[in-house]
Motif scaffolding. Sequence first.
Motif, PDB file in Angstrom:
ATOM      1  N   PHE A  39       1.460  -1.320   0.080  1.00 14.81           N
ATOM      2  CA  PHE A  39      -0.506   0.252   0.309  1.00 14.81           C
ATOM      3  C   PHE A  39       0.961   0.813   0.038  1.00 14.81           C
ATOM      4  O   PHE A  39       1.942   1.642   0.418  1.00 14.81           O
ATOM      5  CB  PHE A  39      -0.681   0.018   1.185  1.00 14.81           C
ATOM      6  CG  PHE A  39      -1.740  -1.306   1.117  1.00 14.81           C
ATOM      7  CD1 PHE A  39      -3.116  -0.614   1.026  1.00 14.81           C
ATOM      8  CD2 PHE A  39      -1.234  -2.221   1.720  1.00 14.81           C
ATOM      9  CE1 PHE A  39      -3.800  -1.960   1.018  1.00 14.81           C
ATOM     10  CE2 PHE A  39      -2.225  -3.689   2.447  1.00 14.81           C
ATOM     11  CZ  PHE A  39      -3.595  -3.026   1.774  1.00 14.81           C
ATOM     12  N   ALA A  40       0.018   2.068   0.037  1.00 19.55           N
ATOM     13  CA  ALA A  40       1.052   3.786  -0.457  1.00 19.55           C
ATOM     14  C   ALA A  40       1.381   3.768   0.605  1.00 19.55           C
ATOM     15  O   ALA A  40       0.845   3.827   1.694  1.00 19.55           O
ATOM     16  CB  ALA A  40      -0.337   4.775  -0.674  1.00 19.55           C
ATOM     17  N   PRO A 133      -0.489  -1.336   5.022  1.00 18.33           N
ATOM     18  CA  PRO A 133      -0.604  -0.252   5.570  1.00 18.33           C
ATOM     19  C   PRO A 133      -0.050   1.195   6.244  1.00 18.33           C
ATOM     20  O   PRO A 133      -0.248   0.415   7.622  1.00 18.33           O
ATOM     21  CB  PRO A 133      -1.998   0.832   5.105  1.00 18.33           C
ATOM     22  CG  PRO A 133      -2.821  -0.693   5.031  1.00 18.33           C
ATOM     23  CD  PRO A 133      -2.562  -1.830   5.247  1.00 18.33           C
ATOM     24  N   LYS A 134       0.673   1.816   6.448  1.00 20.48           N
ATOM     25  CA  LYS A 134       1.762   2.362   6.369  1.00 20.48           C
ATOM     26  C   LYS A 134       1.032   3.963   6.608  1.00 20.48           C
ATOM     27  O   LYS A 134       1.106   4.901   6.166  1.00 20.48           O
ATOM     28  CB  LYS A 134       3.082   2.937   5.399  1.00 20.48           C
ATOM     29  CG  LYS A 134       4.169   2.079   5.593  1.00 20.48           C
ATOM     30  CD  LYS A 134       5.687   1.941   4.643  1.00 20.48           C
ATOM     31  CE  LYS A 134       5.535   0.443   4.950  1.00 20.48           C
ATOM     32  NZ  LYS A 134       4.847  -0.266   3.251  1.00 20.48           N
ATOM     33  N   ILE A 135       0.806   4.010   8.305  1.00 19.37           N
ATOM     34  CA  ILE A 135      -0.021   5.440   8.747  1.00 19.37           C
ATOM     35  C   ILE A 135       0.970   5.821   9.830  1.00 19.37           C
ATOM     36  O   ILE A 135       1.531   5.700  11.003  1.00 19.37           O
ATOM     37  CB  ILE A 135      -1.006   5.167   8.961  1.00 19.37           C
ATOM     38  CG1 ILE A 135      -2.148   4.802   7.841  1.00 19.37           C
ATOM     39  CG2 ILE A 135      -2.297   6.308   9.604  1.00 19.37           C
ATOM     40  CD1 ILE A 135      -3.952   4.221   8.270  1.00 19.37           C
ATOM     41  N   CYS A 151      -3.415  -1.859  10.834  1.00 16.94           N
ATOM     42  CA  CYS A 151      -1.792  -0.583   9.921  1.00 16.94           C
ATOM     43  C   CYS A 151      -0.857  -0.950  10.951  1.00 16.94           C
ATOM     44  O   CYS A 151      -0.500  -1.123  12.067  1.00 16.94           O
ATOM     45  CB  CYS A 151      -2.942   0.604   9.727  1.00 16.94           C
ATOM     46  SG  CYS A 151      -2.815   1.990  11.617  1.00 16.94           S
ATOM     47  N   TYR A 152       0.201   0.004   9.703  1.00 13.78           N
ATOM     48  CA  TYR A 152       1.634  -0.048  10.642  1.00 13.78           C
ATOM     49  C   TYR A 152       1.213   1.432  10.883  1.00 13.78           C
ATOM     50  O   TYR A 152       1.759   2.139   9.756  1.00 13.78           O
ATOM     51  CB  TYR A 152       2.874  -0.468   9.422  1.00 13.78           C
ATOM     52  CG  TYR A 152       4.437  -0.562  10.717  1.00 13.78           C
ATOM     53  CD1 TYR A 152       4.767  -0.603  10.904  1.00 13.78           C
ATOM     54  CD2 TYR A 152       5.189   0.724  10.145  1.00 13.78           C
ATOM     55  CE1 TYR A 152       5.329  -0.780  11.995  1.00 13.78           C
ATOM     56  CE2 TYR A 152       6.494   1.059  10.520  1.00 13.78           C
ATOM     57  CZ  TYR A 152       6.782  -0.438  11.366  1.00 13.78           C
ATOM     58  OH  TYR A 152       8.114  -0.374  11.684  1.00 13.78           O
ATOM     59  N   LYS A 157       6.518   2.999  15.086  1.00 14.40           N
ATOM     60  CA  LYS A 157       6.705   1.793  14.951  1.00 14.40           C
ATOM     61  C   LYS A 157       5.798   0.031  15.373  1.00 14.40           C
ATOM     62  O   LYS A 157       6.961  -0.434  15.250  1.00 14.40           O
ATOM     63  CB  LYS A 157       8.637   1.721  14.844  1.00 14.40           C
ATOM     64  CG  LYS A 157       9.087   2.604  13.987  1.00 14.40           C
ATOM     65  CD  LYS A 157       9.185   2.711  12.899  1.00 14.40           C
ATOM     66  CE  LYS A 157      10.519   3.622  12.816  1.00 14.40           C
ATOM     67  NZ  LYS A 157       9.764   4.858  12.016  1.00 14.40           N
ATOM     68  N   HIS A 158       4.859   0.824  14.863  1.00 19.41           N
ATOM     69  CA  HIS A 158       4.235  -0.405  15.561  1.00 19.41           C
ATOM     70  C   HIS A 158       2.911  -1.459  15.080  1.00 19.41           C
ATOM     71  O   HIS A 158       2.890  -0.508  13.969  1.00 19.41           O
ATOM     72  CB  HIS A 158       3.223  -0.228  17.406  1.00 19.41           C
ATOM     73  CG  HIS A 158       5.065  -0.007  18.041  1.00 19.41           C
ATOM     74  ND1 HIS A 158       5.487  -1.366  18.663  1.00 19.41           N
ATOM     75  CD2 HIS A 158       4.317   1.101  19.347  1.00 19.41           C
ATOM     76  CE1 HIS A 158       6.188  -0.560  19.329  1.00 19.41           C
ATOM     77  NE2 HIS A 158       5.895   0.819  20.039  1.00 19.41           N
TER      78      HIS A 158
END
Length: 171
Positions: A39-40, A133-135, A151-152, A157-158
């Motif tokens: 994911f973006a 997905p990185k949020i 999500c990440y 960093k969790h």
Amino acid sequence: MTIKRLLITLIILLNFSTICLSQVVIGKNTIGASVLLDFAENTTNGLVLPHINDIHLITDATVGTVVFDKITKKAHYYDGVQWIAINKEEGTLPLIAAEKEQGGDQGVIIGSEESTAKGVLILESSDKAMVLPKIYDPAKNVPSPYPGMICYDTRGKHVYIFNGLRWEIVG
């Protein structure tokens, strides 16, 4: 079903079958060699888990299946023997119920032509993974999270999951 709807459905399915055997990115243009689904970066949209009425009624769960149970109001994964709660605190259900899934028990398969797993989205690969997905700081930056969203967090960093009331660290 009208002929027009049938043709549109067939065209979509034929185009999607090409995608199903490859790597998939959502919201970006490139993907790493070891990633099946990515994911973006810097989004505010997480991955929402399927909401199940009662996980104990699922008699043919595949190992690694992850769902949001409406009875316990927690996310769970199936370890091959039992359902294990991912989040510690009971959450809540959304005020508006999601539209009921139509069709059979075999969903879209990405990474293989077939799978013995059952689900809405099945990622089948022996050498590629899914990247969540990185949020950045989801508790602050996701305006309307949905129960079961995962999500990440690039800030802390969790891996986080929204239980319907608050964000929890997974694990």
